[in-house]
Every structure is written in C-alpha cells, then in structure tokens.
Write an enzyme that holds these catalytic residues in place. Structure first.
Site, PDB file in Angstrom:
ATOM      1  N   LYS A 182     -10.012 -47.253  21.051  1.00  0.00           N
ATOM      2  CA  LYS A 182      -9.948 -48.717  20.964  1.00  0.00           C
ATOM      3  C   LYS A 182     -10.871 -49.343  22.005  1.00  0.00           C
ATOM      4  O   LYS A 182     -11.656 -50.232  21.716  1.00  0.00           O
ATOM      5  CB  LYS A 182      -8.501 -49.179  21.160  1.00  0.00           C
ATOM      6  CG  LYS A 182      -8.322 -50.669  21.046  1.00  0.00           C
ATOM      7  CD  LYS A 182      -6.851 -51.055  21.108  1.00  0.00           C
ATOM      8  CE  LYS A 182      -6.704 -52.567  21.189  1.00  0.00           C
ATOM      9  NZ  LYS A 182      -5.312 -52.995  21.266  1.00  0.00           N
ATOM     10  N   GLU A 188     -10.786 -39.352  29.050  1.00  0.00           N
ATOM     11  CA  GLU A 188     -10.623 -38.099  28.320  1.00  0.00           C
ATOM     12  C   GLU A 188     -11.525 -38.064  27.090  1.00  0.00           C
ATOM     13  O   GLU A 188     -12.199 -37.067  26.796  1.00  0.00           O
ATOM     14  CB  GLU A 188      -9.166 -37.937  27.853  1.00  0.00           C
ATOM     15  CG  GLU A 188      -8.139 -37.782  28.964  1.00  0.00           C
ATOM     16  CD  GLU A 188      -7.601 -39.110  29.500  1.00  0.00           C
ATOM     17  OE1 GLU A 188      -8.278 -40.156  29.335  1.00  0.00           O
ATOM     18  OE2 GLU A 188      -6.506 -39.089  30.094  1.00  0.00           O
ATOM     19  N   GLY A 241      -2.766 -49.645  20.167  1.00  0.00           N
ATOM     20  CA  GLY A 241      -3.192 -48.252  19.984  1.00  0.00           C
ATOM     21  C   GLY A 241      -2.193 -47.430  19.183  1.00  0.00           C
ATOM     22  O   GLY A 241      -2.550 -46.727  18.236  1.00  0.00           O
ATOM     23  N   ARG A 242      -0.902 -47.535  19.522  1.00  0.00           N
ATOM     24  CA  ARG A 242       0.092 -46.687  18.858  1.00  0.00           C
ATOM     25  C   ARG A 242       0.506 -47.228  17.495  1.00  0.00           C
ATOM     26  O   ARG A 242       1.344 -46.641  16.820  1.00  0.00           O
ATOM     27  CB  ARG A 242       1.298 -46.462  19.769  1.00  0.00           C
ATOM     28  CG  ARG A 242       1.878 -47.721  20.368  1.00  0.00           C
ATOM     29  CD  ARG A 242       2.809 -47.405  21.538  1.00  0.00           C
ATOM     30  NE  ARG A 242       3.255 -48.628  22.206  1.00  0.00           N
ATOM     31  CZ  ARG A 242       2.605 -49.241  23.175  1.00  0.00           C
ATOM     32  NH1 ARG A 242       1.437 -48.781  23.604  1.00  0.00           N
ATOM     33  NH2 ARG A 242       3.090 -50.334  23.730  1.00  0.00           N
ATOM     34  N   GLU A 327       6.298 -45.295  24.913  1.00  0.00           N
ATOM     35  CA  GLU A 327       5.255 -46.157  25.490  1.00  0.00           C
ATOM     36  C   GLU A 327       5.556 -47.630  25.168  1.00  0.00           C
ATOM     37  O   GLU A 327       5.198 -48.526  25.911  1.00  0.00           O
ATOM     38  CB  GLU A 327       3.863 -45.752  24.980  1.00  0.00           C
ATOM     39  CG  GLU A 327       2.736 -46.286  25.859  1.00  0.00           C
ATOM     40  CD  GLU A 327       1.361 -45.742  25.506  1.00  0.00           C
ATOM     41  OE1 GLU A 327       0.772 -46.199  24.513  1.00  0.00           O
ATOM     42  OE2 GLU A 327       0.858 -44.860  26.223  1.00  0.00           O
ATOM     43  N   HIS A 358      17.062 -22.659  17.272  1.00  0.00           N
ATOM     44  CA  HIS A 358      17.009 -21.428  18.063  1.00  0.00           C
ATOM     45  C   HIS A 358      16.423 -21.690  19.437  1.00  0.00           C
ATOM     46  O   HIS A 358      15.921 -20.767  20.085  1.00  0.00           O
ATOM     47  CB  HIS A 358      16.220 -20.367  17.302  1.00  0.00           C
ATOM     48  CG  HIS A 358      16.910 -19.962  16.028  1.00  0.00           C
ATOM     49  ND1 HIS A 358      17.848 -18.953  15.989  1.00  0.00           N
ATOM     50  CD2 HIS A 358      16.847 -20.480  14.784  1.00  0.00           C
ATOM     51  CE1 HIS A 358      18.310 -18.850  14.753  1.00  0.00           C
ATOM     52  NE2 HIS A 358      17.729 -19.769  13.991  1.00  0.00           N
ATOM     53  N   LYS A 468      -4.277 -43.370  36.129  1.00  0.00           N
ATOM     54  CA  LYS A 468      -5.711 -43.424  35.809  1.00  0.00           C
ATOM     55  C   LYS A 468      -6.499 -43.833  37.045  1.00  0.00           C
ATOM     56  O   LYS A 468      -7.535 -43.263  37.369  1.00  0.00           O
ATOM     57  CB  LYS A 468      -5.969 -44.474  34.712  1.00  0.00           C
ATOM     58  CG  LYS A 468      -5.532 -44.098  33.320  1.00  0.00           C
ATOM     59  CD  LYS A 468      -6.050 -45.184  32.353  1.00  0.00           C
ATOM     60  CE  LYS A 468      -5.270 -45.216  31.062  1.00  0.00           C
ATOM     61  NZ  LYS A 468      -5.630 -46.362  30.213  1.00  0.00           N
TER      62      LYS A 468
HETATM   63  O1  F6P Z   1      -2.067 -44.103  27.138  1.00  0.00           O
HETATM   64  C1  F6P Z   1      -2.568 -45.384  27.245  1.00  0.00           C
HETATM   65  C2  F6P Z   1      -3.397 -45.781  26.065  1.00  0.00           C
HETATM   66  O2  F6P Z   1      -3.926 -47.050  26.341  1.00  0.00           O
HETATM   67  C3  F6P Z   1      -2.653 -45.778  24.753  1.00  0.00           C
HETATM   68  O3  F6P Z   1      -1.883 -46.897  24.536  1.00  0.00           O
HETATM   69  C4  F6P Z   1      -3.776 -45.609  23.804  1.00  0.00           C
HETATM   70  O4  F6P Z   1      -3.299 -45.243  22.550  1.00  0.00           O
HETATM   71  C5  F6P Z   1      -4.588 -44.552  24.497  1.00  0.00           C
HETATM   72  O5  F6P Z   1      -4.500 -44.888  25.849  1.00  0.00           O
HETATM   73  C6  F6P Z   1      -6.013 -44.403  24.061  1.00  0.00           C
HETATM   74  O6  F6P Z   1      -6.777 -45.562  24.300  1.00  0.00           O
HETATM   75  P1  F6P Z   1      -8.153 -45.803  23.597  1.00  0.00           P
HETATM   76  O7  F6P Z   1      -7.931 -45.835  22.125  1.00  0.00           O
HETATM   77  O8  F6P Z   1      -8.665 -47.100  24.133  1.00  0.00           O
HETATM   78  O9  F6P Z   1      -9.088 -44.664  23.959  1.00  0.00           O
END
Ligand code: F6P
Length: 500
Positions: A182, A188, A241-242, A327, A358, A468
């Site tokens: 987003k 990452e 995002g979610r 979240e 199990h 972060k």
């Molecule tokens: O974990 C925090 C967060 O902002 C989530 O809400 C989101 O889904 C994720 O990081 C990834 O963010 P982006 O889509 O901006 O890379």
C-alpha cells in the site's frame, strides 16, 4: 457514562449467571438449534452451543444499539473518515459492490486486460501483512480452482531464505513478480523486491522489469522503483491493508485463479455485505458473530479465540484472521483517547482440524484458560480421496466434546472433561469463491461490530510503529558501526551479534 456502567452492559452482567451451563440450556429447550442457528447464502451458522439464550441475544443487541452500531455503519457507508487517527474513510465494501465507483471499475478493467494478456506460469507476490495474508489465504483456500501448470508463491519474511527458496524453483522467463505494498515503503517488501529484481536482472538483463508489476496506493513511489504507469495497479488510502484483498492487492488471486473466480469472490462478499446492511441485529450473521465474541470476552472471561477449520485448504485462515482481528481490535484506548476498563480483542489462534486435535486441543479440553472457538466445516467433499466423512465426524465429535464433556465423577480426575466450552459452527455448502468471499466478509464485519461496541478505532495500527522505528538505528550497529545507548539486554545482544 462509561460503557461498563451503562444499563445494557449491567443487564448483561446480571443475566450472565442464568446461562452459565450450556448443557442445561439444551435440556430446557428442545427447539434450541432452530432458535439459535441461521443460514445466509452458502453459510449455516450454529451458535446453539454458545452460552446464550434468545434473551441474551436481545440484551446483546441492546448493547449494540446503545453503542450506535447502525449509526457507525451509516457513517462507514457514507464515506465518513471513521479511521480518525489516520484521517481516512473505510470503504472496502465499495470494492465488491455490484455497481462499484468509477475508479474501482477502472482498476478492475486494468486487471481484466492484464490477466487476459499474460500467461506467466509462476506468480510471486512480494508483500507483507495485509498485502500478503489475504491473497495468500484465498489462493490456498481455492487451490482446487488453480489450473494445471499455474502456481503462486507468497514471499513476506525479511529472512532472505524465504525469497531464495522461491527463486531456486522459478524460471525467470515464466515468472511474474508482484510488488504488493500500500505504502511502497515497507522495509521487508522493498528488500525482497530489490533482491528479486537483482536476480531477474542477472538472468534477463535489461528486460527484467517487464517481469515486475506494482500494486500500491502510492504510485509515485512505485515509479521511483522503476515501474511505468502501465505496470502499476493503484488502490486508495480508504482501503485498509487488512481489508485490501478485494482491491488490486488481489492481482495474485486473479492471475492464479482467473478473473472470473476473482469476481465470484467479490460477489460472495457482496452477498454478505447486503445481509449485514439490512438484516435486523438479532438475525444478522456478522452482528451475531461479533456479539458472541463480546459475550465470551467481556462477560465470560475468554482470553483466547480458536479458529478451527476442518478443511486443509483453509490452513492459512487462522493466520489471516490473526491480523484481521488482532491488528484491528487489539487496542487499549478508546476513540476519545481514554484507556479502556474492559477487555478488547482476545488472542486469536488456530490450525486446521484434525491437526490441532493432536497438538493444542488438550489445553482446550482440560486446560485452565477460558476460550471460545469457531469450528468451520465444508459440506461438499473436497479432493479425490474418500476422507470427507472421517473429517466431518471429527469436527462434530470435537464440538460435542467441548459442549457435553465427560463430567463423570466415577472416573479418575485426569479422565474428566468439564465440557461447557462455547463454540460456534460455520458450515459452508462448498469451498468455492462465492462461499469464501462471504466467509471473509462475515469476519470483516464481525471485527467492525466489535470495534463499535468497544468504542475503538478498528482501522489504524499504531502499535506496529515503535518496533519499525527502533530497528532503523540498530541496523548500522549490527553492521559494525558505532554502538548507541540501549537497555542492557539489547546492548549485550548487539555485542553478541556484531561482526568480530
Ligand atoms: O503491519 C503493519 C502494516 O501497516 C499492515 O497494516 C499492512 O498490512 C502491512 O504493514 C503492509 O503494509 P504495506 O502494504 O504498506 O507494505
């Protein structure tokens, strides 16, 4: 007046002891299943094994009315900025509306054209959190619909082994990388995207970027990665995002399963949206699911919620719901900024049955932690092997064991099962795109309902920020740069990890 001292809350607290023994509630009412079950489209919800009566449901619905659930739903639908700490509207339902807004339609058309024009056999989605868990869960859940020869990988972890393991089995000429972010600033994702591009350049030279597309709400940032506009699929800040798998974040779904199945997923969610918007609270599946969670968490002391899908292909559903619920509603201050004096989101966890049986069911049956659980099963057999009856028998047996237990005083203590553990069973007719869309929308709305009742903002996630920020200055230290002040534990661990 605080929520806890409000009349509906106090009425629920006073009523709670009358429903404490679920077995007694069954004995008292032969019509219990008929009264406490509900069919919406392809989903049957049986909540007769919860510690509730019809009176409880009316009292919980009173609490929802007291917290102005209908008003908050209207505000969400009107596009009000109900995510106030980020000054954003919450409009993910627009993404799956039967008549979506023009900007949504334009991106769907862009996806249509791209899916029709491209026949990569391998899709690698690089994203994390909502840009990973939703599409991954959907593709896994609908594996039966993936055409032969197609495959999708989802790379999220910063640990380079995640990407390296995928690259090792990819043919660069037949692979498309989707950079799904987003913000397009997530560490990452950018690290993995950069390494994937370097790998592709090593094999394909200057044409490497033709094997990359971006999905983002920040196209300008994607351009600075080198992507041209025709390779950028936009979405908007009003898609959390979610809650984003319905947007272009679902491109990996569309490319792997086909656009028809992606649209069927949207249609299934729209069916649940329509029900949510129109059904009375007492017969409204997402409202009921949310209220039962409130009941268990706030009036029965549950601290955990188990998601137990009796369908192997739903194996990523617990992980997806962990982000969606925890979240969204793992918050300790209310919308006015005051600390809450009641519990909010429980710990959400789970595994497919029968595997969980199990592993951790021992704790569920005989441990000391109050919990509630959702058992999720599919009516239609899945896969070519004749295992379905065994799977379903286990699902039913566990629900029965949680309810009736074995409180037999003639047995030794370690063979006694207290029972009386509350569960809801969700029974899907089939595991297909429509049913899955409806199931996901059901949980999304559950989260909204609970957020309204707890008077918290379900749509921000400030709790992920601190880690972060602290990671940034630690990186140069770990690479041998000058040491900075930290707590003694961090300092010692930095020393242990620094290059000799
Ligand atoms: O974990 C925090 C967060 O902002 C989530 O809400 C989101 O889904 C994720 O990081 C990834 O963010 P982006 O889509 O901006 O890379």
């Amino acid at each position: 007046m605080s929520l806890v001292s409000s009349a509906p809350w106090q009425a629920l607290a006073a009523h709670q002891p009358t429903t404490a023994d679920i077995r007694a509630l069954f004995a008292a009412d032969p019509q219990r299943f008929e009264k406490l079950s509900l069919q919406v489209g392809p989903i049957l919800m049986d909540y007769s094994r919860q510690a509730v009566t019809e009176d409880t449901i009316h009292l919980l619905a009173d609490l929802a009315r007291h917290q102005d659930l209908a008003g908050w739903l209207d505000r969400m639908l009107a596009g009000d900025k109900i995510n106030d700490t980020e000054d954003r509207a919450v409009r993910h339902m627009d993404l799956r509306a039967s008549q979506p807004p023009a900007d949504v339609q334009a991106v769907l058309a862009q996806m249509d054209a791209f899916v029709a024009a491209n026949s990569y056999d391998t899709i690698v989605n690089i994203g994390i959190g909502g840009s990973d868990l939703g599409p991954q869960m959907v593709v896994e859940s609908l594996r039966a619909f993936v055409p032969p020869g197609k495959r999708a990988f989802f790379v999220s972890n910063t640990d380079g082994t995640a990407l390296a393991d995928v690259l090792a089995v990819c043919d660069p000429t037949k692979t498309l990388f989707i950079i799904a972010s987003k913000t397009f600033t997530t560490q990452e994702t950018l690290l993995n995207a950069g390494s994937a591009l370097a790998w592709a350049r090593g094999h394909l030279g200057d044409t490497a970027l033709q094997h990359f597309v971006g999905v983002t709400a920040s196209p300008a940032t994607a351009r600075s990665f080198g992507l041209t506009d025709d390779r950028i699929f936009p979405f908007w800040d009003w898609v959390g995002g979610r809650f984003s798998l319905w947007s272009a974040i679902g491109l990996s779904i569309a490319l792997t399963l086909g656009m028809d199945h992606f649209r069927a997923l949207l249609a299934g969610a729209a069916l649940m949206d329509q029900h949510f918007k129109t059904a009375p609270f007492e017969r409204n599946m997402p409202v009921l699911l949310g209220l039962l969670g409130i009941w268990n968490t706030n009036f029965r002391g549950a601290v955990a919620h188990a998601v137990l899908p009796y369908a192997q292909h739903l194996h990523r559903l617990p992980a997806y719901l962990q982000q969606l619920e925890m979240e969204s509603n793992g918050k300790g201050t209310d919308r006015t900024g005051r600390p809450v004096d009641y519990a909010t989101c429980p710990v959400v966890f789970g595994e497919p049955g029968t595997n969980g049986q199990h592993a951790f069911y021992q704790l569920l049956h005989q441990g000391t932690i109050p919990f509630a659980a959702d058992l999720i099963a599919v009516k239609q057999p899945m896969g070519p092997l004749n295992h379905h009856a065994v799977l379903l028998a286990n699902c039913l047996a566990q629900g029965e064991a949680f309810l009736v237990g074995r409180p037999d005083p003639t047995r030794p203590p370690h063979q006694i099962f207290a029972g009386n553990k509350p569960t809801t069973t969700l029974l899907l007719d089939r595991l297909d795109p429509e049913s899955l869309g409806a199931l996901i929308a059901l949980y999304e709305h559950k989260v909204f309902v609970q957020g309204v009742i707890w008077h918290i903002n379900s749509f921000d996630q400030w709790g992920v920020e601190l880690g972060k920020q602290l990671a940034r200055p630690l990186l140069p230290e770990l690479e041998g740069g000058p040491a900075a002040p930290h707590d003694a534990s961090t300092q010692a661990l930095v020393q242990a990890l620094r290059p000799e």
